[in-house]
Every structure is written in C-alpha cells, then in structure tokens.
Scaffold this motif. Structure first.
Motif, mmCIF file in Angstrom:
data_model
loop_
_atom_site.group_PDB
_atom_site.id
_atom_site.type_symbol
_atom_site.label_atom_id
_atom_site.label_comp_id
_atom_site.label_asym_id
_atom_site.label_seq_id
_atom_site.Cartn_x
_atom_site.Cartn_y
_atom_site.Cartn_z
ATOM 1 N N GLY A 322 14.525 29.929 21.708
ATOM 2 C CA GLY A 322 13.935 28.810 22.427
ATOM 3 C C GLY A 322 14.528 27.463 22.052
ATOM 4 O O GLY A 322 15.651 27.363 21.579
ATOM 5 N N ARG A 323 13.742 26.414 22.241
ATOM 6 C CA ARG A 323 14.163 25.057 21.928
ATOM 7 C C ARG A 323 13.674 24.643 20.556
ATOM 8 O O ARG A 323 12.747 25.243 20.001
ATOM 9 N N PHE A 324 14.285 23.625 20.036
ATOM 10 C CA PHE A 324 13.907 23.086 18.739
ATOM 11 C C PHE A 324 12.568 22.375 18.860
ATOM 12 O O PHE A 324 12.238 21.822 19.901
ATOM 13 N N ASP A 325 11.772 22.382 17.814
ATOM 14 C CA ASP A 325 10.504 21.669 17.793
ATOM 15 C C ASP A 325 10.653 20.373 17.004
ATOM 16 O O ASP A 325 11.655 20.165 16.327
ATOM 17 N N GLU A 326 9.641 19.527 17.090
ATOM 18 C CA GLU A 326 9.678 18.262 16.361
ATOM 19 C C GLU A 326 9.921 18.528 14.872
ATOM 20 O O GLU A 326 9.110 19.185 14.208
ATOM 21 N N PRO A 327 11.051 18.068 14.323
ATOM 22 C CA PRO A 327 11.449 18.409 12.947
ATOM 23 C C PRO A 327 10.836 17.479 11.897
ATOM 24 O O PRO A 327 11.548 16.738 11.201
ATOM 25 N N LYS A 328 9.558 17.487 11.745
ATOM 26 C CA LYS A 328 8.881 16.544 10.851
ATOM 27 C C LYS A 328 9.331 16.701 9.398
ATOM 28 O O LYS A 328 9.492 15.715 8.677
ATOM 29 N N ARG A 329 9.498 17.935 8.942
ATOM 30 C CA ARG A 329 9.862 18.155 7.532
ATOM 31 C C ARG A 329 11.241 17.583 7.239
ATOM 32 O O ARG A 329 11.464 16.962 6.192
ATOM 33 N N GLN A 330 12.193 17.783 8.151
ATOM 34 C CA GLN A 330 13.540 17.285 7.934
ATOM 35 C C GLN A 330 13.614 15.764 8.102
ATOM 36 O O GLN A 330 14.381 15.092 7.399
ATOM 37 N N ILE A 331 12.816 15.220 9.022
ATOM 38 C CA ILE A 331 12.758 13.758 9.160
ATOM 39 C C ILE A 331 12.229 13.140 7.874
ATOM 40 O O ILE A 331 12.701 12.084 7.436
ATOM 41 N N ALA A 332 11.271 13.815 7.269
ATOM 42 C CA ALA A 332 10.712 13.320 5.996
ATOM 43 C C ALA A 332 11.801 13.239 4.925
ATOM 44 O O ALA A 332 11.776 12.348 4.063
ATOM 45 N N LYS A 333 12.763 14.157 4.973
ATOM 46 C CA LYS A 333 13.873 14.126 4.006
ATOM 47 C C LYS A 333 14.731 12.883 4.221
ATOM 48 O O LYS A 333 15.144 12.226 3.257
ATOM 49 N N VAL A 334 15.004 12.566 5.490
ATOM 50 C CA VAL A 334 15.802 11.379 5.806
ATOM 51 C C VAL A 334 15.063 10.120 5.353
ATOM 52 O O VAL A 334 15.665 9.183 4.818
ATOM 53 N N VAL A 335 13.765 10.106 5.565
ATOM 54 C CA VAL A 335 12.940 8.972 5.119
ATOM 55 C C VAL A 335 13.026 8.813 3.606
ATOM 56 O O VAL A 335 13.197 7.700 3.083
ATOM 57 N N LYS A 336 12.947 9.924 2.898
ATOM 58 C CA LYS A 336 12.988 9.888 1.434
ATOM 59 C C LYS A 336 14.356 9.418 0.934
ATOM 60 O O LYS A 336 14.446 8.600 0.008
ATOM 61 N N ILE A 337 15.440 9.927 1.536
ATOM 62 C CA ILE A 337 16.792 9.561 1.098
ATOM 63 C C ILE A 337 17.088 8.089 1.393
ATOM 64 O O ILE A 337 17.652 7.374 0.567
ATOM 65 N N SER A 338 16.694 7.630 2.590
ATOM 66 C CA SER A 338 17.038 6.266 3.021
ATOM 67 C C SER A 338 16.034 5.216 2.565
ATOM 68 O O SER A 338 16.361 4.038 2.450
ATOM 69 N N ILE A 340 13.596 4.458 4.447
ATOM 70 C CA ILE A 340 13.222 3.804 5.710
ATOM 71 C C ILE A 340 12.230 4.684 6.458
ATOM 72 O O ILE A 340 12.533 5.826 6.794
ATOM 73 N N GLN A 341 11.037 4.156 6.692
ATOM 74 C CA GLN A 341 10.039 4.888 7.460
ATOM 75 C C GLN A 341 10.368 4.799 8.950
ATOM 76 O O GLN A 341 10.597 3.713 9.479
ATOM 77 N N PHE A 342 10.413 5.936 9.639
ATOM 78 C CA PHE A 342 10.686 5.935 11.075
ATOM 79 C C PHE A 342 10.187 7.228 11.694
ATOM 80 O O PHE A 342 9.939 8.219 10.995
ATOM 81 N N SER A 343 10.061 7.188 13.007
ATOM 82 C CA SER A 343 9.707 8.382 13.784
ATOM 83 C C SER A 343 10.738 8.541 14.892
ATOM 84 O O SER A 343 11.559 7.648 15.126
ATOM 85 N N SER A 344 10.684 9.668 15.593
ATOM 86 C CA SER A 344 11.616 9.884 16.701
ATOM 87 C C SER A 344 11.474 8.787 17.756
ATOM 88 O O SER A 344 12.462 8.320 18.328
ATOM 89 N N HIS A 345 10.241 8.358 18.014
ATOM 90 C CA HIS A 345 10.047 7.327 19.032
ATOM 91 C C HIS A 345 10.564 5.973 18.561
ATOM 92 O O HIS A 345 10.952 5.130 19.386
ATOM 93 N N ASP A 346 10.586 5.737 17.244
ATOM 94 C CA ASP A 346 11.158 4.496 16.726
ATOM 95 C C ASP A 346 12.641 4.394 17.089
ATOM 96 O O ASP A 346 13.168 3.291 17.283
#
Length: 419
Positions: A322-338, A340-346
């Motif tokens: 199927g299709r990919f789902d909202e990758p919240k866990r991986q986005i959290a990794k980017v937030v932690k590394i950078s 910078i708090q952000f969401s897909s809509h940001d």
C-alpha cells in the motif's frame, strides 16, 4: 363479484394456484381493502391498499400463514384507522424508527450519505465520537440536550484538550444539522428542530484557538536538511525500512507544497518524468485532479524513487504494501537531530510563505498550493496554463536550495524577518 373476491378462509387461501407470471392479487369481502398477494414462487402476503390524500398507499401487513387471517383483518382495521385521518402508515412506521435514531446511527447515515467526504474526514468524525462521545453512541438524539452538551464540552477542555473539545462539538453540530433535514415525522416535518450545540455559542463557551503559524525559517533550513540527510543515511534498506522513504517524503512535501495526504496518495500513473509534470488528486477538493509542473529537484527525488519502485505508490508502505502512512516516529528523529519542531503541514506552510516572499502572483500561489480560485471574480478570467506555473515553481525550489547551502543560484529572502 369475480372469483378473486371472496371471504378469506384458511382452506381457500391454502388452495390458491400459483400465478402464471409475476403475481396474482385476491380481495377479502370482509375487509374490502385487505388483499392477499401471491408470487410465482408461492410467497403469500397480506396487503392493505387505500387512497390517502388522493394518493394510493399500499401497506404490507405480513406473510401468510405466519400471520393468520384474523390477525391480518385486525391489523388492517388498525391501519385503516390511521389512513382515514390522512396518515400514511408507511411514513408513520418510518417516522417511528427515525424518532429513535441514536447518535451512532446518525453518524453512520451522515458518513454514508455524504459520499463526497474525504476518507480522512470520515475517519476523523468516527474518532471524535468514539474518543469523546462513546457513551452517547447508543443514546437517542432526542435525549441529548443542551446541558449535556455544555457539560461534555467543558469536561473535554478541563482534560487539557481545548481544540479537541471544539472539534468534537463541531462534529456534533454537523450531525444534528444533518438530522434536522434527514429524519421526518409522518407529515414530512423534521423531528429534530433544536441543535443543542447552539448553547456553546450562546454562552460564548468555545475554547480560544490560536491558528498554528509555524514555518521553517531561512536560518533553520540548513539544520533541517542536514537532519533529513542524517535520517536518510541511517536507512540501509529502501523497501523494508522507512527512514529513506521518509526523507524523500519530507523533501517532496517542502519542495512541492502539497498537502500531506495528497503526497502520500500520489501514484506513479500521476507522474510524467519526461515532461516534468504531476497530476495529484486533491482529496480535499472532492477528488479533483490537477496538473502541476515539477521543478528540477522534484524530478531528482522522483527519479530516485522510481529506481526502488515496489508498487503503484510513489511513497510505498513498509514491505511494499500500500501507501506510506504519516511517519510520526521518523519525523520525531528529524526534530531531535535538528532541534526544530515541525509537522508535515508546516512544510506546506513554509512553501506558501516563501512563494509570497518571492513576489509570486497570488493566482500562481493559489494554483501551486491547490487552493480554490472560485471565490475570486478576477480569477474566473485567468486560465492558469501549467507552463506558466513552471517558472514560479522553480523559483521556489531555487530559494530552498540556496537557503540550504546546496546551490548559490537563488537569493534568500528573510521570511518575516525571522531568518
């Protein structure tokens, strides 16, 4: 009197022949409006027929022999009592069912009839009812009053979910508005004339909401892209693990400006790499398909995705399912590394802010962001040819690449003096 009209007796009804085709109708002499219908397969049903308000109304009473002749005559007289007063028993029966409609039934009717609603919207309505109104699902709408609504709204707010409280009440308001037009009494008048959610507006109890305005600032873009690249480097398997796919997804969201779900739903059949075009389905706009240009960087992302294509979706799910789902866990990794708090809509919001800062025309921005032009009279005279959008799309891409330090071909604008 013809041979189809006689006093109904068990012996006569049991001895009736099967019709040659379709069905045959017999009439009772005792209650003249009572009929027995027999189909070609031998099914026998008691039916009552009478004119109500100058319209022929037919009411099925029950099947013979499960319903006896005496029972049929008794029920026929009962229904005739309603019909002589101008009441259609069929409408009365439907109205009685509608009168007891529960919140759960109303929700399912709403989602079924409003077929144009996006799947995410339907999922959101069910989630709000299940999470905050689950104890009301089996409660008749007529038993949900203004005090109950006000108390529940306040309770959700006190639980620390002010925005959720407002959204739940908006959902409930929509369901009661739907019920007003959907469920009627036997005279065609609405059962549910009051919307109890109006109490919240009357008392001005809606929780204050601050619209999210987060964007990635120019000075944050280098840190953000470094974190995305770090996420991509941690991925050793492009099919069974998700970090690399998430990295591509995040970049695609930023550089395209599309809504999260429209990116996740993007299929290869909607991509033209040779002409650098895409045809996303805009689910928020009743599944409208539009054509947009691809900037050079978006083409690079898509060509890379094409090399590891596993199914019909550009951003395939784990294991190629199927299709990919909202990758919240991986986005959290980017937030932690950078940091910078952000969401897909940001990322979409950043795209729009950059477009505005680069003095791109309002009409081009609206089209690139798949916003409707319908409310603008002037826009009705503008035909936004896709090739006219290519330069603005590339200009936005050049800005991002320059701000990220990937190229020096674009001028970086200080967004809202926040760079």
């Amino acid at each position: 009197m013809d041979d189809k009209t006689f006093n109904f007796t068990k012996a006569k009804l049991d001895g009736l022949p099967l019709p040659v085709k379709d069905r045959e109708t017999y009439f009772d002499k005792t209650v003249k409006e009572l009929q027995l219908r027999i189909t070609i397969k031998g099914t026998k049903s008691f039916v009552l027929t009478r004119r109500v308000n100058n319209k022929i109304v037919r009411v099925t009473l029950g099947r013979y022999p499960a319903m006896t002749i005496d029972q049929a005559r008794t029920e026929a007289r009962k229904q005739l009592g309603l019909m002589v007063t101008g009441i259609d028993p069929n409408k009365a029966k439907k109205a009685e069912r509608a009168k007891g409609t529960t919140l759960g039934q109303c929700l399912e009717d709403y989602l079924s009839i409003r077929a144009s609603l996006a799947e995410n919207t339907k999922k959101g309505y069910r989630s709000m009812v299940n999470n905050h109104l689950s104890d009301w699902k089996n409660k008749p709408l007529k038993d949900i009053d203004r005090d109950m609504v006000a108390i529940r709204h306040k309770k959700i707010i006190e639980g620390g979910e002010a925005i959720a409280a407002n959204n739940v009440m908006r959902c409930l308001r929509a369901l009661f508005n739907f019920a007003h037009g959907q469920y009627e009494d036997e005279h065609g008048k609405p059962f549910f004339t009051d919307n109890p959610v109006t109490r919240i507006s009357h008392t001005r109890a809606w929780a204050p909401e601050t619209r999210r305005k987060t964007i990635l600032r120019a000075s944050e873009l280098p840190l953000w892209i470094q974190a995305v690249e770090a996420l991509r480097a941690s991925d050793e398997n492009h099919i069974d693990a998700s970090p690399s796919t998430v990295a591509d997804y995040l970049e695609f969201c930023l550089f395209s400006g599309l809504r999260r779900d429209d990116v996740l739903s993007l299929k290869w059949e909607q991509i033209e790499l040779d002409t650098a075009l895409m045809h996303p389905v805009i689910h928020k706009k009743q599944s409208e398909v539009i054509t947009l240009p691809l900037s050079d960087y978006l083409v690079v992302i898509l060509k890379k995705r094409a090399q590891i294509r596993v199914n019909e979706y550009v951003f395939a799910g784990r294991g190629g399912q199927g299709r990919f789902d909202e990758p919240k866990r991986q986005i959290a990794k980017v937030v932690k590394i950078s940091g910078i708090q952000f969401s897909s809509h940001d990322l979409r919001r950043t795209f729009i802010s950059v477009a505005e800062s680069l003095d791109i025309s309002t009409y081009a921005i609206k089209r690139l962001c798949t916003h409707s032009l319908g409310g603008d009279v002037t826009a009705g005279y503008i035909q936004m040819d896709v090739e006219r959008l290519r330069a603005p799309m590339q200009k936005i891409t050049d800005y991002f690449l320059k701000a990220m330090g990937k190229t020096d071909t674009a001028d970086v604008v200080n967004l809202l003096k926040q760079g």
